[in-house]
Design an enzyme around this catalytic site. Structure first.
Site, PDB file in Angstrom:
ATOM      1  N   GLU A   1       0.799  -1.225   0.000  1.00  0.00           N
ATOM      2  CA  GLU A   1       0.000   0.000   0.000  1.00  0.00           C
ATOM      3  C   GLU A   1       0.836   1.282   0.000  1.00  0.00           C
ATOM      4  O   GLU A   1       0.785   2.071   0.947  1.00  0.00           O
ATOM      5  CB  GLU A   1      -0.968  -0.006   1.190  1.00  0.00           C
ATOM      6  CG  GLU A   1      -1.948  -1.164   1.164  1.00  0.00           C
ATOM      7  CD  GLU A   1      -3.003  -1.082   2.260  1.00  0.00           C
ATOM      8  OE1 GLU A   1      -2.903  -0.196   3.134  1.00  0.00           O
ATOM      9  OE2 GLU A   1      -3.930  -1.907   2.246  1.00  0.00           O
TER      10      GLU A   1
ATOM     11  N   GLU B   1      -5.318  -8.677   1.006  1.00  0.00           N
ATOM     12  CA  GLU B   1      -5.919  -8.272   2.275  1.00  0.00           C
ATOM     13  C   GLU B   1      -7.402  -8.046   2.067  1.00  0.00           C
ATOM     14  O   GLU B   1      -7.811  -7.401   1.104  1.00  0.00           O
ATOM     15  CB  GLU B   1      -5.325  -6.958   2.825  1.00  0.00           C
ATOM     16  CG  GLU B   1      -3.985  -7.072   3.495  1.00  0.00           C
ATOM     17  CD  GLU B   1      -3.530  -5.744   4.102  1.00  0.00           C
ATOM     18  OE1 GLU B   1      -4.411  -4.943   4.507  1.00  0.00           O
ATOM     19  OE2 GLU B   1      -2.321  -5.510   4.168  1.00  0.00           O
TER      20      GLU B   1
END
Length: 487
Positions: A176, A381
């Site tokens: 991320e 995720e």
């Protein structure tokens, strides 16, 4: 437990192929603890969390789940869960305390033991090289706003490939980078806590550059067949009014998605991004040849998804919403965007305040598959935070978390929908293996399949863990009621 919804009942019976990968995920700073042990140096999250007012309740990762000392127990839990793979991250300051120079042999040995144990138990390690814990010395020299950090990262990646080599199934460069750049250097709600818009854009580019350089370094050491990846928290951006708000969607998508997908997979930054941010930077920090370095072949694209966002154009009247799409923030992470508002749509929300909408998962995966048909996808995720309570039933500790079970059920069903629509999705990793340090929220938010008592550090399986074990064992989507520990 509430009765299954009509949608949940209809999804029952969905199957996945035998080679579909089931896993769960963690990050080093969130679980390891042992912050000052074994030769580990300080990271930006150590500094940030120890700064008064930065984290809820002043919580730090000093102890966290004490995984550094309890890793064998945690591997046993992974085996019981029947995981095909485990996504973990290496703490850069544990293996190379200053971010440059000599390695810390004790830190490297810790990961070697962990990876060996996983492989011996039939669990494939998916290793993230950077999950936000930048060595503090590199931040002192400018952090990700400094181009040299990308080159330091590439050397660190090269070291890890040499030291850990064939123990690793898949090498993921970054987790991320949107958060690292925009939340760390733009809004300041993540470490290092800077609120410098131009530095945030520099960080975007230097993280992209780091990805490309590190990918090349890993393949240089291990061969061109080495499996490399990157994990992006790609945003599903929806207009409040499709006729009025298309420009708002384009601007947010450019900052959230195009800033990373563009250079990594297409070799260019999108024009919408350059136009949106022109009042902040001219992007002159992008040097000739950089985009060729950034665009490297990847074996799989990691996709993190939790919730969609809804936007509208701000017409300049009234008070502009301070919501940044991820909870109110004094400083917006959306650099250069002055005419876009985030809209809270009605519906159920998690303890993070994020809306629950599994259709965003399938929409995202299908859109990625159509845009990049030759790039396999992996959900790296997905999960939900809720307020969990431990009960004791017949002397056994239990955690009933029906809302999390329902969330996981519906999102796994959405992955099946995406596969049916042609998306090449090869696996799913639940976030997270266990409750842990949730960054600025400290220990107040629980995402785990396993409950952690932060006084005793005892792990307790939640109903969601029993449900997920059944899914991984059969490849058949269980009903939300199938949470019996004995089944």
């Amino acid at each position: 437990m509430s009765a299954p919804t009509q949608a949940q009942g209809a999804a029952a019976g969905r199957t996945f192929p035998d080679d579909f990968v089931w896993g769960t995920a963690t990050a080093a700073y969130q679980i390891e603890g042992a912050a000052a042990e074994g030769g580990r140096g300080p990271s930006i999250w150590d500094t940030y969390s120890h700064t008064p007012g930065r984290t809820l309740g002043g919580d730090t990762g000093d102890v966290a789940d004490d995984h550094y000392h309890r890793w064998e127990e945690d591997v046993d839990h992974l085996v019981r869960l029947g995981m095909d793979a485990y996504r973990l991250s290496i703490s850069w300051p544990r293996v190379q305390p200053g971010g440059r120079g000599e390695l810390n042999a004790e830190g490297v040995a810790f990961y070697a033991r962990l990876l060996d144990a996983l492989r011996e138990r039939g669990i494939r390690p998916v290793v993230t090289l950077y999950h936000w814990d930048l060595p503090q010395e590199l931040e002192d020299a400018g952090g990700w706003a400094n181009r040299e950090t990308a080159y330091a990262f590439a050397e660190y990646a090269r070291h890890m490939a040499r030291e850990l080599g064939e123990r690793v199934d898949t090498w993921t460069t970054l987790n991320e980078p949107w958060c690292s750049a925009y939340l760390g250097y733009g809004s300041g709600v993540h470490a290092p806590g800077r609120t410098e818009p131009e530095a945030a854009l520099r960080a975007v580019h230097h993280l992209n550059l780091a990805h490309g350089l590190a990918s090349a370094a890993v393949r240089d050491v291990l061969g061109q067949d080495a499996r490399t990846s990157v994990t992006l928290n790609l945003h599903v951006v929806r207009p409040e009014d499709p006729d009025r708000d298309a420009l708002a969607v384009r601007r947010i998508e450019a900052l959230a998605n195009g800033a990373f997908l563009g250079p990594m997979l297409e070799g260019a930054y999108p024009q919408d991004l350059l136009d949106t941010t022109e009042s902040v930077s001219d992007w002159s920090f992008v040097q000739p040849g950089d985009l060729e370095l950034v665009r490297q072949p990847i074996s799989v694209l990691g996709v993190n998804y939790y919730s969609p966002v809804t936007v509208r154009l701000f017409d300049g009247t009234g008070e502009r919403s301070e919501d940044d799409g991820h909870g109110a923030s004094k400083h917006t992470p959306w650099i250069g965007v002055q005419d876009v508002e985030f809209v809270q749509v009605p519906g159920e929300r998690t303890a993070m305040g994020w809306g629950i909408d599994a259709t965003g998962m399938s929409d995202l995966l299908v859109s990625l598959a159509r845009r990049y048909p030759d790039v396999p996808l992996m959900v790296t995720e997905n999960g939900a935070a809720f307020d969990d309570e431990v009960t004791v039933e017949d002397g056994v500790r239990r955690v009933h978390d029906p809302r999390r079970v329902a969330y996981l059920h519906d999102h796994v069903a959405a992955v099946a929908d995406a596969r049916d629509a042609g998306a090449d999705v090869r696996g799913y990793f639940a976030w997270s293996l266990m409750d842990n340090f949730e960054w600025g929220y400290g220990y107040s938010r629980r995402f785990g399949l396993l409950h952690v008592d932060y006084d005793t550090l005892e792990r307790t399986w939640k109903d969601s863990a029993h449900w997920y074990r059944r899914l991984a064992a059969t490849g058949l989507l269980p009903a939300v009621t199938e949470v019996d520990p004995q089944a």
